[in-house]
Design a protein around this motif. Sequence first.
Motif, PDB file in Angstrom:
ATOM      1  N   LYS A  20       0.817  -1.217   0.000  1.00  0.00           N
ATOM      2  CA  LYS A  20       0.000   0.000   0.000  1.00  0.00           C
ATOM      3  C   LYS A  20       0.849   1.265   0.000  1.00  0.00           C
ATOM      4  O   LYS A  20       0.392   2.313  -0.434  1.00  0.00           O
ATOM      5  N   SER A  21       2.095   1.134   0.466  1.00  0.00           N
ATOM      6  CA  SER A  21       2.973   2.317   0.492  1.00  0.00           C
ATOM      7  C   SER A  21       4.133   2.228  -0.498  1.00  0.00           C
ATOM      8  O   SER A  21       4.769   3.236  -0.786  1.00  0.00           O
ATOM      9  N   VAL A  22       4.419   1.045  -0.995  1.00  0.00           N
ATOM     10  CA  VAL A  22       5.500   0.849  -1.963  1.00  0.00           C
ATOM     11  C   VAL A  22       4.929   0.039  -3.124  1.00  0.00           C
ATOM     12  O   VAL A  22       4.575  -1.124  -2.947  1.00  0.00           O
ATOM     13  N   ASP A  23       4.832   0.666  -4.284  1.00  0.00           N
ATOM     14  CA  ASP A  23       4.169   0.027  -5.419  1.00  0.00           C
ATOM     15  C   ASP A  23       4.927  -1.155  -6.004  1.00  0.00           C
ATOM     16  O   ASP A  23       4.411  -2.244  -6.148  1.00  0.00           O
ATOM     17  N   ASP A  24       6.155  -0.931  -6.379  1.00  0.00           N
ATOM     18  CA  ASP A  24       6.904  -1.902  -7.173  1.00  0.00           C
ATOM     19  C   ASP A  24       7.692  -2.862  -6.280  1.00  0.00           C
ATOM     20  O   ASP A  24       8.918  -2.800  -6.220  1.00  0.00           O
ATOM     21  N   VAL A  25       6.980  -3.728  -5.586  1.00  0.00           N
ATOM     22  CA  VAL A  25       7.634  -4.685  -4.705  1.00  0.00           C
ATOM     23  C   VAL A  25       6.917  -6.028  -4.838  1.00  0.00           C
ATOM     24  O   VAL A  25       5.709  -6.089  -5.021  1.00  0.00           O
ATOM     25  N   LYS A  26       7.707  -7.091  -4.796  1.00  0.00           N
ATOM     26  CA  LYS A  26       7.155  -8.442  -4.889  1.00  0.00           C
ATOM     27  C   LYS A  26       7.699  -9.272  -3.739  1.00  0.00           C
ATOM     28  O   LYS A  26       8.754  -8.987  -3.191  1.00  0.00           O
ATOM     29  N   LEU A  27       6.960 -10.310  -3.418  1.00  0.00           N
ATOM     30  CA  LEU A  27       7.366 -11.249  -2.385  1.00  0.00           C
ATOM     31  C   LEU A  27       7.513 -12.617  -3.030  1.00  0.00           C
ATOM     32  O   LEU A  27       6.607 -13.081  -3.724  1.00  0.00           O
ATOM     33  N   ILE A  28       8.669 -13.237  -2.831  1.00  0.00           N
ATOM     34  CA  ILE A  28       8.898 -14.598  -3.327  1.00  0.00           C
ATOM     35  C   ILE A  28       8.920 -15.511  -2.110  1.00  0.00           C
ATOM     36  O   ILE A  28       9.742 -15.336  -1.217  1.00  0.00           O
ATOM     37  N   MET A  29       8.009 -16.458  -2.084  1.00  0.00           N
ATOM     38  CA  MET A  29       7.947 -17.419  -0.979  1.00  0.00           C
ATOM     39  C   MET A  29       8.422 -18.765  -1.508  1.00  0.00           C
ATOM     40  O   MET A  29       7.752 -19.400  -2.317  1.00  0.00           O
ATOM     41  N   VAL A  30       9.606 -19.152  -1.054  1.00  0.00           N
ATOM     42  CA  VAL A  30      10.266 -20.354  -1.547  1.00  0.00           C
ATOM     43  C   VAL A  30       9.990 -21.516  -0.603  1.00  0.00           C
ATOM     44  O   VAL A  30      10.163 -21.388   0.608  1.00  0.00           O
ATOM     45  N   GLY A  31       9.558 -22.621  -1.162  1.00  0.00           N
ATOM     46  CA  GLY A  31       9.370 -23.824  -0.369  1.00  0.00           C
ATOM     47  C   GLY A  31       7.957 -24.367  -0.458  1.00  0.00           C
ATOM     48  O   GLY A  31       7.115 -23.879  -1.211  1.00  0.00           O
ATOM     49  N   ASP A  32       7.738 -25.402   0.333  1.00  0.00           N
ATOM     50  CA  ASP A  32       6.448 -26.079   0.347  1.00  0.00           C
ATOM     51  C   ASP A  32       6.183 -26.557   1.760  1.00  0.00           C
ATOM     52  O   ASP A  32       7.078 -26.565   2.600  1.00  0.00           O
ATOM     53  N   GLY A  33       4.968 -26.951   2.019  1.00  0.00           N
ATOM     54  CA  GLY A  33       4.615 -27.460   3.335  1.00  0.00           C
ATOM     55  C   GLY A  33       3.114 -27.507   3.494  1.00  0.00           C
ATOM     56  O   GLY A  33       2.366 -27.123   2.585  1.00  0.00           O
ATOM     57  N   PRO A  34       2.668 -27.943   4.655  1.00  0.00           N
ATOM     58  CA  PRO A  34       1.243 -28.170   4.860  1.00  0.00           C
ATOM     59  C   PRO A  34       0.370 -26.918   4.795  1.00  0.00           C
ATOM     60  O   PRO A  34      -0.828 -27.021   4.552  1.00  0.00           O
ATOM     61  N   LEU A  35       0.946 -25.741   4.972  1.00  0.00           N
ATOM     62  CA  LEU A  35       0.144 -24.512   4.957  1.00  0.00           C
ATOM     63  C   LEU A  35       0.272 -23.722   3.655  1.00  0.00           C
ATOM     64  O   LEU A  35      -0.265 -22.617   3.544  1.00  0.00           O
ATOM     65  N   ARG A  36       0.946 -24.284   2.685  1.00  0.00           N
ATOM     66  CA  ARG A  36       1.179 -23.528   1.450  1.00  0.00           C
ATOM     67  C   ARG A  36      -0.113 -23.153   0.734  1.00  0.00           C
ATOM     68  O   ARG A  36      -0.290 -21.998   0.329  1.00  0.00           O
ATOM     69  N   LYS A  37      -1.009 -24.095   0.541  1.00  0.00           N
ATOM     70  CA  LYS A  37      -2.267 -23.809  -0.175  1.00  0.00           C
ATOM     71  C   LYS A  37      -3.068 -22.725   0.547  1.00  0.00           C
ATOM     72  O   LYS A  37      -3.606 -21.820  -0.084  1.00  0.00           O
ATOM     73  N   GLU A  38      -3.129 -22.818   1.868  1.00  0.00           N
ATOM     74  CA  GLU A  38      -3.834 -21.801   2.648  1.00  0.00           C
ATOM     75  C   GLU A  38      -3.137 -20.443   2.523  1.00  0.00           C
ATOM     76  O   GLU A  38      -3.794 -19.405   2.408  1.00  0.00           O
ATOM     77  N   ALA A  39      -1.813 -20.448   2.514  1.00  0.00           N
ATOM     78  CA  ALA A  39      -1.059 -19.204   2.347  1.00  0.00           C
ATOM     79  C   ALA A  39      -1.330 -18.590   0.976  1.00  0.00           C
ATOM     80  O   ALA A  39      -1.473 -17.367   0.852  1.00  0.00           O
ATOM     81  N   GLU A  40      -1.415 -19.419  -0.051  1.00  0.00           N
ATOM     82  CA  GLU A  40      -1.729 -18.915  -1.387  1.00  0.00           C
ATOM     83  C   GLU A  40      -3.114 -18.258  -1.408  1.00  0.00           C
ATOM     84  O   GLU A  40      -3.304 -17.223  -2.042  1.00  0.00           O
ATOM     85  N   GLN A  41      -4.065 -18.839  -0.693  1.00  0.00           N
ATOM     86  CA  GLN A  41      -5.412 -18.274  -0.632  1.00  0.00           C
ATOM     87  C   GLN A  41      -5.407 -16.933   0.102  1.00  0.00           C
ATOM     88  O   GLN A  41      -6.048 -15.975  -0.336  1.00  0.00           O
ATOM     89  N   VAL A  42      -4.679 -16.858   1.210  1.00  0.00           N
ATOM     90  CA  VAL A  42      -4.562 -15.597   1.945  1.00  0.00           C
ATOM     91  C   VAL A  42      -3.931 -14.533   1.041  1.00  0.00           C
ATOM     92  O   VAL A  42      -4.376 -13.383   1.007  1.00  0.00           O
TER      93      VAL A  42
END
Length: 176
Positions: A20-42
């Motif tokens: 909301k305060s910095v436009d051109d920024v991305k987050l790369i989340m590397v890895g897998d695990g039991p909460l990944r699908k839920e994290a993708e939904q969030v």
Amino acid sequence: SFRPWHDVFSIIKAFSRLRKSVDDVKLIMVGDGPLRKEAEQVALNTCPEGSIIFTGAVQRDLVPVYLRAGDIGVHFALHTRRLEIVGESPLKIGEYMASQLGVIAGPIPYVCPKEYSDGAICGVRTEDELYKAMHTLITDTEKQEELRTKGWKYVNKNLSMRVISERTYKVLCSRC
């Protein structure tokens, strides 16, 4: 890994605030695990599409490639009873520093802030503190560069293969 104690949801929420305060920024989340699908939904519910990239499981030898694609590395763990008993490995923090990233780290007993404080923003405990640390490192390039430099020096002085080998050798020799 996407495990409950890594609190990936706070990372996503803090990143959402950052967007909301910095436009051109991305987050790369590397890895897998039991909460990944839920994290993708969030992520879909809180951030613009494409602003968070989930890589899934990555071959160990490719991790440095992903790290070098970033500007900061976040190692955030909930302060739980598990953390007090088992602890949390500071290995990722060392990897981030070796990759010359500005580092943000949660409270890791026996490591942060004591050892890494020169090369990382340590002791981050809440989503709000995480957001503030992310904002600082993304918007203050001098601070980011300072942490990158200090972190790199720390890793070379204390965590290089040569140093670890020498320490291991001394321990083994002391038992002979």
